[in-house]
Design a protein around this motif. Structure first.
Motif, PDB file in Angstrom:
ATOM      1  N   GLN A  15      41.958  44.304  40.238  1.00 29.76           N
ATOM      2  CA  GLN A  15      41.471  43.074  40.878  1.00 29.76           C
ATOM      3  C   GLN A  15      40.584  43.367  42.085  1.00 29.76           C
ATOM      4  OE1 GLN A  15      44.804  40.426  41.514  1.00 29.76           O
ATOM      5  NE2 GLN A  15      44.932  39.959  39.343  1.00 29.76           N
ATOM      6  N   THR A  16      40.843  44.455  42.793  1.00 29.97           N
ATOM      7  CA  THR A  16      39.979  44.866  43.902  1.00 29.97           C
ATOM      8  C   THR A  16      39.548  46.306  43.668  1.00 29.97           C
ATOM      9  OG1 THR A  16      41.260  43.442  45.393  1.00 29.97           O
ATOM     10  CG2 THR A  16      39.771  45.038  46.415  1.00 29.97           C
ATOM     11  N   PRO A  17      38.407  46.524  42.984  1.00 28.29           N
ATOM     12  CA  PRO A  17      37.958  47.898  42.712  1.00 28.29           C
ATOM     13  C   PRO A  17      37.416  48.571  43.973  1.00 28.29           C
ATOM     14  CG  PRO A  17      36.405  46.306  41.809  1.00 28.29           C
ATOM     15  CD  PRO A  17      37.543  45.524  42.387  1.00 28.29           C
ATOM     16  N   LEU A  19      38.983  50.916  45.829  1.00 28.24           N
ATOM     17  CA  LEU A  19      39.993  51.401  46.757  1.00 28.24           C
ATOM     18  C   LEU A  19      40.678  52.633  46.184  1.00 28.24           C
ATOM     19  CD1 LEU A  19      41.665  47.983  47.692  1.00 28.24           C
ATOM     20  CD2 LEU A  19      39.755  49.142  48.834  1.00 28.24           C
ATOM     21  N   MET A  26      48.269  47.718  41.761  1.00 34.68           N
ATOM     22  CA  MET A  26      47.419  46.528  41.797  1.00 34.68           C
ATOM     23  C   MET A  26      47.185  46.029  40.378  1.00 34.68           C
ATOM     24  SD  MET A  26      43.604  45.928  43.336  1.00 34.68           S
ATOM     25  CE  MET A  26      44.158  46.048  45.026  1.00 34.68           C
ATOM     26  N   ASP A  29      42.111  43.259  36.435  1.00 31.74           N
ATOM     27  CA  ASP A  29      41.283  42.083  36.247  1.00 31.74           C
ATOM     28  C   ASP A  29      41.449  41.631  34.791  1.00 31.74           C
ATOM     29  OD1 ASP A  29      38.340  41.251  35.160  1.00 31.74           O
ATOM     30  OD2 ASP A  29      38.698  40.501  37.204  1.00 31.74           O
ATOM     31  N   ARG A  55      47.789  48.219  36.149  1.00 34.12           N
ATOM     32  CA  ARG A  55      46.397  48.256  35.696  1.00 34.12           C
ATOM     33  C   ARG A  55      46.244  49.058  34.407  1.00 34.12           C
ATOM     34  NH1 ARG A  55      46.929  51.228  40.396  1.00 34.12           N
ATOM     35  NH2 ARG A  55      46.059  53.338  40.418  1.00 34.12           N
ATOM     36  N   ASP A  89      40.028  51.734  51.575  1.00 31.37           N
ATOM     37  CA  ASP A  89      38.630  51.899  51.189  1.00 31.37           C
ATOM     38  C   ASP A  89      38.215  53.268  51.723  1.00 31.37           C
ATOM     39  OD1 ASP A  89      35.829  51.974  51.116  1.00 31.37           O
ATOM     40  OD2 ASP A  89      35.637  49.859  51.636  1.00 31.37           O
TER      41      ASP A  89
END
Length: 188
Positions: A15-17, A19, A26, A29, A55, A89
C-alpha cells in the motif's frame, strides 16, 4: 536427478511502496494482488509457498483459491530484516549508513537487522525443501538470495537484477545439497 521448475514471484506493490519494509507486515495494494493472480495463470506448478507477510501471503491465498491448490506459508521466505530501519524511507536515513550497507551488507547490516549472509542461509535452507514444481511468492531480497544459492551469483550480481513488483523469475532447479539452476525465463 531430473530438474524441477521453480517460479519465484515477487509480491505486488504494498500500500505504501518505497519503504524498507523487511519484516514489517504492510498489506498489499489490491490491484497489485490481481496482477500476481493474472501472472500465475500462465505458470505450471504443483506446490504454492509464500512468505507469511501479507504482501506475499494475501495474493498467494487468492492464487491458491483461483487454482484450487494448497498454499503453504514458510517464514524462511521473508524479506531481509531491516531492524531499526524497518518501515523507513531510505532517503530519511543517514546516507553514509545506507551506503555502507548497500556496498557490504555482511559487514554493515542494518542496526538490529539481518546480514545478507543470514538471509542467504535462511533461503538456502528453504530451497532444500523444494521437491516438486513450485511457485514461491516472496520478496525481492529473498529472490536474490535464492539466485545467489542456485546460480552462484555474488551479492553485486544478484542485486543488479531488476525485480519489479509482481515479477516472475522461472528457473530449472536441480535439488540436492549443492543445488544448481538455470534461468529459463523472466516475466516483468
Amino acid at each position: 536427478m531430473s530438474p524441477l521448475t521453480l517460479h519465484l514471484m515477487r509480491h505486488g506493490a504494498p500500500q505504501t511502496p518505497g519503504l524498507l519494509l523487511g519484516h514489517t507486515d504492510m498489506p498489499p495494494d489490491p490491484a497489485a494482488m490481481q496482477l500476481c493472480i493474472d501472472r500465475s495463470r500462465a505458470l505450471a506448478f504443483d506446490c504454492l509457498t509464500s512468505s507469511g507477510l501479507a504482501r506475499a501471503s494475501a495474493p498467494a491465498a487468492l492464487i491458491a483459491t483461483d487454482r484450487q491448490a494448497a498454499h503453504r506459508i514458510d517464514p524462511r521466505w521473508r524479506e531481509l530484516n531491516f531492524g531499526e530501519w524497518e518501515g523507513m524511507d531510505p532517503a530519511t536515513l543517514p546516507a553514509g549508513d545506507t551506503a555502507r550497507f548497500w556496498s557490504s551488507p555482511d559487514d554493515y547490516p542494518p542496526p538490529g537487522g539481518e546480514s545478507w549472509s543470514d538471509l542467504c542461509h535462511r533461503v538456502s535452507a528453504a530451497l532444500l525443501d523444494v521437491g516438486e514444481p513450485t511457485l514461491i511468492l516472496t520478496h525481492a531480497g529473498a529472490i536474490r538470495a535464492a539466485l545467489t544459492a542456485l546460480c552462484g551469483l555474488n551479492y553485486q550480481q544478484a542485486w543488479a537484477i531488476d525485480l519489479p513488483y509482481s515479477a516472475v523469475l522461472t528457473l530449472r532447479f536441480w535439488p540436492g545439497d549443492n543445488p544448481g539452476a538455470q534461468i529459463t525465463g523472466l516475466v516483468t
